[in-house]
Every structure is written in structure tokens, then in C-alpha cells.
Design a protein around this motif. Structure first.
Motif, PDB file in Angstrom:
ATOM      1  N   ARG A 126      32.285  36.793  44.992  1.00 50.57           N
ATOM      2  CA  ARG A 126      32.398  37.869  44.014  1.00 50.57           C
ATOM      3  C   ARG A 126      31.070  38.093  43.293  1.00 50.57           C
ATOM      4  O   ARG A 126      30.145  37.285  43.380  1.00 50.57           O
ATOM      5  N   ALA A 127      31.005  39.185  42.546  1.00 46.81           N
ATOM      6  CA  ALA A 127      29.757  39.579  41.885  1.00 46.81           C
ATOM      7  C   ALA A 127      29.284  38.540  40.872  1.00 46.81           C
ATOM      8  O   ALA A 127      28.077  38.400  40.641  1.00 46.81           O
ATOM      9  N   ASP A 128      30.213  37.797  40.256  1.00 48.78           N
ATOM     10  CA  ASP A 128      29.819  36.804  39.257  1.00 48.78           C
ATOM     11  C   ASP A 128      29.473  35.454  39.870  1.00 48.78           C
ATOM     12  O   ASP A 128      29.210  34.495  39.156  1.00 48.78           O
ATOM     13  N   GLY A 153      42.075  35.861  32.340  1.00 50.46           N
ATOM     14  CA  GLY A 153      41.833  34.958  33.463  1.00 50.46           C
ATOM     15  C   GLY A 153      42.332  35.516  34.782  1.00 50.46           C
ATOM     16  O   GLY A 153      41.690  35.350  35.829  1.00 50.46           O
ATOM     17  N   TYR A 154      43.469  36.202  34.743  1.00 47.27           N
ATOM     18  CA  TYR A 154      43.992  36.825  35.968  1.00 47.27           C
ATOM     19  C   TYR A 154      43.190  38.064  36.328  1.00 47.27           C
ATOM     20  O   TYR A 154      42.900  38.310  37.507  1.00 47.27           O
ATOM     21  N   ALA A 155      42.841  38.873  35.333  1.00 46.40           N
ATOM     22  CA  ALA A 155      42.083  40.096  35.618  1.00 46.40           C
ATOM     23  C   ALA A 155      40.722  39.773  36.231  1.00 46.40           C
ATOM     24  O   ALA A 155      40.220  40.519  37.083  1.00 46.40           O
ATOM     25  N   GLN A 156      40.115  38.671  35.809  1.00 43.89           N
ATOM     26  CA  GLN A 156      38.770  38.305  36.262  1.00 43.89           C
ATOM     27  C   GLN A 156      38.783  37.214  37.328  1.00 43.89           C
ATOM     28  O   GLN A 156      37.739  36.672  37.663  1.00 43.89           O
ATOM     29  N   HIS A 157      39.950  36.925  37.884  1.00 42.13           N
ATOM     30  CA  HIS A 157      40.072  35.818  38.835  1.00 42.13           C
ATOM     31  C   HIS A 157      39.337  36.121  40.136  1.00 42.13           C
ATOM     32  O   HIS A 157      39.351  37.260  40.617  1.00 42.13           O
ATOM     33  N   PRO A 158      38.686  35.121  40.729  1.00 42.23           N
ATOM     34  CA  PRO A 158      37.966  35.374  41.987  1.00 42.23           C
ATOM     35  C   PRO A 158      38.877  35.742  43.153  1.00 42.23           C
ATOM     36  O   PRO A 158      38.391  36.267  44.159  1.00 42.23           O
ATOM     37  N   ASN A 159      40.185  35.472  43.052  1.00 43.85           N
ATOM     38  CA  ASN A 159      41.116  35.882  44.106  1.00 43.85           C
ATOM     39  C   ASN A 159      41.602  37.310  43.921  1.00 43.85           C
ATOM     40  O   ASN A 159      42.434  37.780  44.697  1.00 43.85           O
ATOM     41  N   VAL A 160      41.105  37.996  42.898  1.00 46.99           N
ATOM     42  CA  VAL A 160      41.496  39.380  42.611  1.00 46.99           C
ATOM     43  C   VAL A 160      40.304  40.295  42.882  1.00 46.99           C
ATOM     44  O   VAL A 160      39.273  40.204  42.226  1.00 46.99           O
ATOM     45  N   GLY A 161      40.475  41.178  43.856  1.00 45.14           N
ATOM     46  CA  GLY A 161      39.407  42.097  44.225  1.00 45.14           C
ATOM     47  C   GLY A 161      39.506  43.446  43.552  1.00 45.14           C
ATOM     48  O   GLY A 161      38.623  44.291  43.706  1.00 45.14           O
ATOM     49  N   ASP A 215      31.627  49.919  38.805  1.00 40.30           N
ATOM     50  CA  ASP A 215      31.065  49.042  37.793  1.00 40.30           C
ATOM     51  C   ASP A 215      32.104  47.976  37.480  1.00 40.30           C
ATOM     52  O   ASP A 215      33.115  47.852  38.166  1.00 40.30           O
ATOM     53  N   ASP A 216      31.847  47.184  36.437  1.00 42.66           N
ATOM     54  CA  ASP A 216      32.718  46.064  36.117  1.00 42.66           C
ATOM     55  C   ASP A 216      33.866  46.440  35.194  1.00 42.66           C
ATOM     56  O   ASP A 216      34.634  45.580  34.793  1.00 42.66           O
ATOM     57  N   ARG A 217      33.994  47.744  34.861  1.00 46.68           N
ATOM     58  CA  ARG A 217      35.063  48.134  33.953  1.00 46.68           C
ATOM     59  C   ARG A 217      36.419  48.153  34.668  1.00 46.68           C
ATOM     60  O   ARG A 217      36.503  48.372  35.869  1.00 46.68           O
ATOM     61  N   VAL A 218      37.471  47.907  33.873  1.00 47.88           N
ATOM     62  CA  VAL A 218      38.821  47.809  34.413  1.00 47.88           C
ATOM     63  C   VAL A 218      39.605  49.054  34.018  1.00 47.88           C
ATOM     64  O   VAL A 218      39.716  49.359  32.827  1.00 47.88           O
ATOM     65  N   PRO A 219      40.145  49.803  34.983  1.00 52.07           N
ATOM     66  CA  PRO A 219      40.930  50.992  34.630  1.00 52.07           C
ATOM     67  C   PRO A 219      42.168  50.619  33.824  1.00 52.07           C
ATOM     68  O   PRO A 219      42.849  49.640  34.118  1.00 52.07           O
TER      69      PRO A 219
END
Length: 519
Positions: free
Chosen positions: A117-119, A189-197, A234-238
Motif C-alpha cells: 500500500r501507499a503507506d 483502523g478498518y478504513a486505513q487497514h492494509p487489507n482494504v483497497g 488521493d488519500d481522501r475517503v468518500p
């Protein structure tokens, strides 16, 4: 190949005064325990304890080389040892002044196929998440997910699925309170989880747990995307709010469009070869029995040691099920400060449970006791073996992002869905879950490897179990099982499906733990 002969009992430590039955033992059975013979004075169920020497009233009952409580009456060799003659009143040390962390294990170099992921973190799966800020938007989130069934998802072959993370709170709580902080940490934590694309947040519009709070405190920057406009890269979340959109039906339609865009982006991700140091495993036990602490949990501990040797992270939680064995983790802590943090959590739990008229000593469930576990200390001594033998590096709050390498503790209740939810929110991209009674747990977006503590369970529930730790009873060493289970974990991290994934489980196990009043 000749089948290994299974013994009648397992004797764990030379100082023990009980052994564990590994089959149903009838009264009068002559049992050989190393260099002695014991005649069973009563029927002993599989997983239960039998006395191998006389135990005076009030004397310690020893298992794992540790006291698991005291006898309430004179116990003779061959007696069944359980709730009728064993009790426990564990005392927690107040101040930790010194620790003796073990040396680091010899390094291991292994790889797996993951999503970078990007991070810089690495996922083992590639999901799109639909998250509710408040329970009021939970149904809308699930209705959005229902529009992306298996047939439709064939359009996005590199995505594992769309799941909803909904909960029972998000409002009727004090702004910035502990309860608010806990649900916000878990969501972030779920929104930014590495298993979430890809991720979409849906709220009602008047709740306390706002997207703005997530942005300010957790870096989940909202994007209020107008209908029909593409999501920028970008990194923003809809974010959608039902009151602003014009109601539930309009929100669901708009969300469907946004999820399609998120799936298009997530589908571009490809697996690549990465170092196993990117693995963050959560270790869990649920539906434990008398075998769990002698087969499945120490086998998981062996995997934990291997992950740590690779430079990865292992998270053990269930604070209420470390009570009684916390001294073992304290001894292994990197510093007295780390150990003191763990002890302080245990003491907080004692006060918290007492406020509601309970005791941590009452933790073993009806199912645990039926499986042979009598006291919380006995249960905890078996549970803590999931941590392996490496040093304890840090202690984290519930759902806090884990950044340390090595073995860490995360504060959580013993309730499996809440415990695993916290570890996944903290970044666990793989979960190893032992069970002796039979648990069918799954947890999107993180694959859960289910490990049976006994062969009977593995054969009785084959569609729900991945690995059989019961082979330790038949003669395999825990080191052999550790190697086998570690290799399986690497394959799962690389995309091999688990039993719970094949069954489609994991859509309803997002159960955040929160502490505080409902206002």
C-alpha cells in the motif's frame, strides 16, 4: 503408515500433580503416568484433569508447572480434579521493579505475496469496505453491500469482496469521551487497514461520531463527492450522509456508484513478493477446552516466535484471559515500564468487573468448564502460550495502531468478536485462532486460520477447521506443528483461502468494544 498410538493422559511438567485425560477414562482404569501407575477413582472426561498424587486440602494444584488454584478438600491419586474440589483466588502483583527479557530468536528470512500500500504497509487481502459512522446508517451500509453479489464481483477479479463494518453506537455518547475515542479508533483502523483497497463512509448526519472527528484525530480525511463525479486519486475517503443526500434510497444508489469506482481502483492492485517482516498476526483462542493449552495454543506460540524471528509482529489480547498468567509476560517484558503497563490494565479490569458485581475469577465459560478448564488461572496459563517465548515489547490500548515489531499485548475483553476486531483495527493482516469446542469465526477483511485443539473436533467439523493441533497428542512435536502451521500461514497470507473464507463468514463479526455510558 502406522498410526501413532494415543496415550490415555498427558503429563506436562515433572512438578505437576495432575495429568490431562486425552480420551474418556472409565473408573477403575489403570493409568501409567511416566514411572507410576494411577487407578482412576471416577470417570474422567476427555480434556479433564486427574490427580496423579495426593493433594492436601488447601494445597496448590499444579499444571504447566504452575499453580492453577487450591484444592478445597483432600484429593487422592486417581480423583477427578475440577470445580467440585478446586478453586482459585489469584493475586496480582502491584509494582514491577525488574524484568528478564529473553534473547531475540535467530533471524529467519521468508517472503509472501502481498499487496503493497501507499503507506508502506502490506495487505494479505484486497477488500472494499463500507463503514457506518453510527448505527443509524448500518442498514443502508448492508443494503449497499448486497448489491455486489458473487456474480457481479466477477467484474473485479483482483478484489476479494465488499463488506460492511457496522456497529451499535456512534451517537448518545460524550464528544471526545473514552467511548467516542474507542469507536473512532476502531473505524479508522478498518478504513486505513492494509487489507482494504477502497473505503466508503456512510453516516446519518446528526451523530457525534462525525467524519470530521475521524479526520482531526485519525487522519481519515473525508471527501464529500457529488453524485456522478469520479473519485479523485488521493488519500481522501468518500463520505455520504443520508440527511444531506435526501434519504436512504438515494444514499444507497449514490453509494453503489461510488463503490463501483472504488472497486475499479482496487482492482488495479496486484500481489508482489514482500518480506515476511510485513506480517502482523493476531493470536486468539475461543471455545477453549482442556487440550487448547497443551496443543493448539503452544503451536500458535511457535508460529508467533517464527513471525517475530522474521521481523514481524504478533498481537495477543484478551486481557481478562491473561489474568492469572500475567506474571509470565511481565517476566519477559522488555522493561519494567512495559510490564507495569500490563499489570495496570489487569488491575483496571478487576475494578471494572467489580463495579458490576463480578470477578475475573468467574471468566471460564460453561463450555470451557465442560471441556475441562476449571479456573481462570488454568485457562490463562494455556491462553498465554499463544504468545510463544519471545520478549514482550509493548502494550497497546484497544484498537490502537500497532507500530512495534515483535510480541505485543493489546487490551481487549475475552469476547472473541470484540477481541479480534481490536487487533484487526490495530493492523493485524492475519489471525490464528485456536478452538477446542468448535468456533466458526471469520473476520473480513483479515483471513482467520482456525486451529482445532483435538483431532475429534477436526474430524467432526472439517468444513470449519484449517489445521489439526491434536496431532501433538498422537506424537508430533510442537516444533513440527509450528513449522507446518507457519508454512500454512505464509500460503494464506499469499492468497490461499481459509475455511471461514470458503464459507463466506466475516460479514457480521465487526464488534467494537467501547467503555462508557449511553447518553
Amino acid at each position: 503408515m502406522a498410526q501413532l498410538k494415543q496415550p490415555l493422559v498427558v503429563y506436562l511438567n515433572d512438578s505437576d500433580n495432575v495429568a490431562i485425560a486425552v480420551t474418556e477414562i472409565a473408573a477403575g482404569t489403570d493409568i501409567q503416568v511416566r514411572d507410576r501407575h494411577v487407578i482412576a477413582r471416577a470417570p474422567i472426561s476427555r480434556g479433564h484433569k486427574i490427580a496423579v498424587s495426593e493433594i492436601a486440602a488447601g494445597a496448590p494444584v499444579i499444571k504447566y508447572g504452575q499453580s492453577i488454584g487450591k484444592s478445597t478438600s483432600l484429593i487422592f491419586p486417581g480423583d477427578h480434579v475440577h470445580s467440585h474440589n478446586l478453586t482459585d483466588h489469584h493475586e496480582v502483583e502491584s509494582v514491577i521493579r525488574s524484568t528478564a527479557p529473553p534473547q531475540a530468536p535467530p533471524p529467519i528470512r521468508r517472503t509472501f505475496e502481498g499487496y503493497v500500500r501507499a503507506d508502506g504497509r502490506v495487505g494479505t487481502r484486497n477488500y472494499v469496505a463500507v463503514l457506518s459512522t453510527v448505527n443509524c446508517s448500518a442498514t443502508v451500509c448492508h443494503k449497499v453491500v448486497q448489491r455486489f453479489d458473487e456474480q457481479r464481483m466477477r467484474r473485479w477479479p483482483n478484489v476479494d469482496g465488499v463488506f460492511a463494518a457496522t456497529h451499535t453506537t456512534g451517537c448518545a455518547l460524550a464528544l471526545g469521551s473514552r467511548k467516542h475515542q474507542m469507536i473512532a479508533r476502531t473505524m479508522a483502523g478498518y478504513a486505513q487497514h492494509p487489507n482494504v483497497g477502497g473505503r466508503l463512509i456512510i453516516g446519518l448526519g446528526c451523530e457525534q461520531n462525525t467524519p470530521g472527528y475521524l479526520a482531526e484525530h485519525h487522519g481519515v480525511v473525508p471527501l464529500h463527492a457529488p453524485d456522478g463525479k469520479p473519485i479523485t486519486r488521493d488519500d481522501r475517503v468518500p463520505v455520504l450522509t443520508m440527511q444531506t443526500e435526501g434519504g436512504s434510497a438515494v444514499t444507497i444508489d449514490h453509494a453503489e456508484t461510488l463503490v463501483e469506482q472504488l472497486l475499479d481502483r482496487a482492482n488495479e492492485a496486484k500481489r508482489s513478493t514482500v518480506d515476511a517482516s510485513h506480517l502482523v498476526i493476531g493470536v486468539e483462542c475461543g471455545g477453549s477446552d482442556g487440550y487448547s493449552g497443551i496443543t493448539a495454543n503452544p503451536a500458535i506460540g511457535a508460529v508467533s516466535d517464527r513471525i517475530v524471528a522474521c521481523g514481524g509482529t504478533s498481537i495477543i489480547s484478551e486481557t481478562t484471559e491473561l489474568y492469572g498468567a500475567e506474571h509470565l509476560l511481565c517476566q519477559r517484558s522488555r522493561s519494567p515500564e512495559v510490564a507495569q503497563r500490563l499489570v495496570d490494565l489487569i488491575r483496571w479490569w478487576q475494578d471494572y468487573v467489580a463495579f458490576y458485581g463480578g470477578q475475573l475469577d468467574n471468566n471460564p465459560s460453561i463450555g470451557n468448564k465442560a471441556g475441562g478448564l476449571t479456573t481462570i488461572t488454568e485457562k490463562s496459563l494455556g491462553a498465554v502460550s499463544k504468545s510463544g517465548l519471545t520478549a514482550l515489547e509493548a502494550v497497546y490500548d484497544y484498537a490502537e495502531r500497532v507500530t512495534a515489531k515483535g510480541l505485543v499485548v493489546m487490551d481487549s475483553p475475552g469476547f472473541d468478536p470484540s477481541s479480534v476486531t481490536g487487533k484487526v483495527a490495530g493492523g493485524a493482516n492475519l489471525v490464528l485462532f485456536s478452538t477446542g469446542r468448535g468456533s466458526c469465526f471469520g473476520c473480513k477483511p483479515t483471513p482467520v486460520i482456525k486451529i482445532a485443539s483435538n483431532s475429534e473436533l477436526f474430524e467432526r467439523m472439517p468444513d470449519d477447521m484449517d489445521l489439526n493441533a491434536g496431532e501433538a497428542i498422537a506424537g508430533k512435536t510442537l516444533d513440527q506443528l509450528g513449522d507446518e502451521f507457519f508454512e500454512f500461514a505464509l500460503r494464506v497470507a499469499s492468497g490461499e483461502s481459509t475455511a471461514s473464507e470458503r464459507n463466506g463468514f466475516g460479514d457480521h463479526e465487526f464488534v467494537p468494544w467501547t467503555v462508557g455510558p449511553v447518553l
